[in-house]
Scaffold this active site. Sequence first.
Site, short mmCIF file in Angstrom:
data_model
loop_
_atom_site.label_atom_id
_atom_site.label_comp_id
_atom_site.label_asym_id
_atom_site.label_seq_id
_atom_site.Cartn_x
_atom_site.Cartn_y
_atom_site.Cartn_z
N TRP A 164 0.83 -1.21 0.00
CA TRP A 164 0.00 0.00 0.00
C TRP A 164 0.86 1.25 0.00
O TRP A 164 0.51 2.28 -0.58
CB TRP A 164 -0.95 -0.01 1.19
CG TRP A 164 -0.29 0.14 2.53
CD1 TRP A 164 0.21 -0.84 3.31
CD2 TRP A 164 -0.04 1.37 3.21
NE1 TRP A 164 0.75 -0.32 4.45
CE2 TRP A 164 0.61 1.04 4.42
CE3 TRP A 164 -0.32 2.71 2.94
CZ2 TRP A 164 1.00 2.00 5.35
CZ3 TRP A 164 0.07 3.68 3.87
CH2 TRP A 164 0.72 3.31 5.04
N SER A 261 4.73 2.28 13.04
CA SER A 261 3.62 1.38 12.79
C SER A 261 3.84 0.57 11.52
O SER A 261 3.21 -0.47 11.32
CB SER A 261 2.30 2.16 12.69
OG SER A 261 2.43 3.21 11.77
N HIS A 264 8.76 1.43 6.86
CA HIS A 264 9.24 2.21 5.72
C HIS A 264 9.28 3.64 6.25
O HIS A 264 8.25 4.15 6.73
CB HIS A 264 8.29 2.10 4.53
CG HIS A 264 8.70 2.93 3.35
ND1 HIS A 264 9.24 2.38 2.21
CD2 HIS A 264 8.66 4.28 3.13
CE1 HIS A 264 9.51 3.34 1.34
NE2 HIS A 264 9.17 4.51 1.89
N HIS A 266 8.87 7.18 7.42
CA HIS A 266 7.87 8.21 7.17
C HIS A 266 7.90 9.22 8.32
O HIS A 266 8.29 8.89 9.44
CB HIS A 266 6.47 7.60 7.02
CG HIS A 266 6.05 6.76 8.18
ND1 HIS A 266 6.53 5.50 8.42
CD2 HIS A 266 5.18 7.02 9.20
CE1 HIS A 266 5.99 5.00 9.52
NE2 HIS A 266 5.15 5.91 10.02
N HIS A 268 5.81 12.37 10.45
CA HIS A 268 4.50 12.88 10.81
C HIS A 268 4.54 14.41 10.93
O HIS A 268 5.47 14.96 11.55
CB HIS A 268 4.03 12.28 12.13
CG HIS A 268 3.98 10.78 12.12
ND1 HIS A 268 2.82 10.08 11.85
CD2 HIS A 268 4.95 9.85 12.32
CE1 HIS A 268 3.08 8.79 11.89
NE2 HIS A 268 4.36 8.61 12.18
#
Length: 332
Positions: A164, A261, A264, A266, A268
């Site tokens: 995803w 979570s 990969h 990322h 925030h």
Amino acid sequence: MTENCESEKPLKIAKLDDTNDEVVSKISPSFKTFEGFQVKRILKESPESRSIVVEGSFSGEDSAASVSSIVILEKTHFTEKEVYGILTKSTALQCLFNNDVYYNFLCHPPIQLNEVKATLIHPASEKHIEKFSTRKSFLIEETALIYQSVTLLHIRESKFDLQWVYNILEHKKEADRIVYEDLDPDCGFILLPDLKWDCRSTSNLYLTGIVCKRDIKSIRDLTSEHLPLLKNIFDKGSAAITKKYGLDKSEQRIYLHYQPSYYHLHIHFTSLQFTPPGCNVERAHLLSNVIRNIELKSSYYQEASLDFLAFEGDPLLKKYHQYIGLSRDGDY
């Protein structure tokens, strides 16, 4: 200030990997109402976020009748426009009590001003159900040795599904939701609204920057080699938010999770007015601090002990306890 990031649609569908609260959203034409949904149990209630997580299933003629689903219901954030619509004669008031100049009411505004955000996970796996259930939490001190001996092996063995994420990076999904993108293979990233943000107001703003590089799992992998990437995300991501939403860099909370979570890298981006889950000290690492730590020592995050939250029933917690037990017995 408000900003709509997508047109009005009846239901937001979330597709998660087995451990991830970062989701790929889409609108499915097959879900127009909750007709046939049967509630099995309440998994979690959160008075702070005014949300509730429900496990159930859809009955009917299709094959989904026996498949578990999760529905997350959240009260939407108020906007200035809605306030003008609520404080009118169209809103019925039910007085709960009155003492001198103080009144407490239940308000029943017009239906169009009484929306509830619904996130559907369908079908939901057992890992989804565990993730969204109320579970006891534990604070774990992860040394560099424990990371190498337990956590890294767990990541490799678990083979978390990141398709995803790749769909977003390859513009196969959610391309219309992208706020900013830099497709440089080494320093690039894609910035888009997080599914936890309803995109109605900047006071609860929440976006995620997903890096283009596919070989960085978490903060543990970061070295001085990645400083250009981190600084690029920090500067261009915050600037894009300022340009589109009018929120200055000093009004933004920019951070990483550990444990993340999904594995990969990322970043925030949230409004300082907003206190989302996971921005507390047990999990969040400000990107500015990460950059400074790496500037002090390239191998900082390979050598440092990092604390993180683990939850009851989490396979990583079980492996950690097994490792500690064996270590105390002198087997490691």
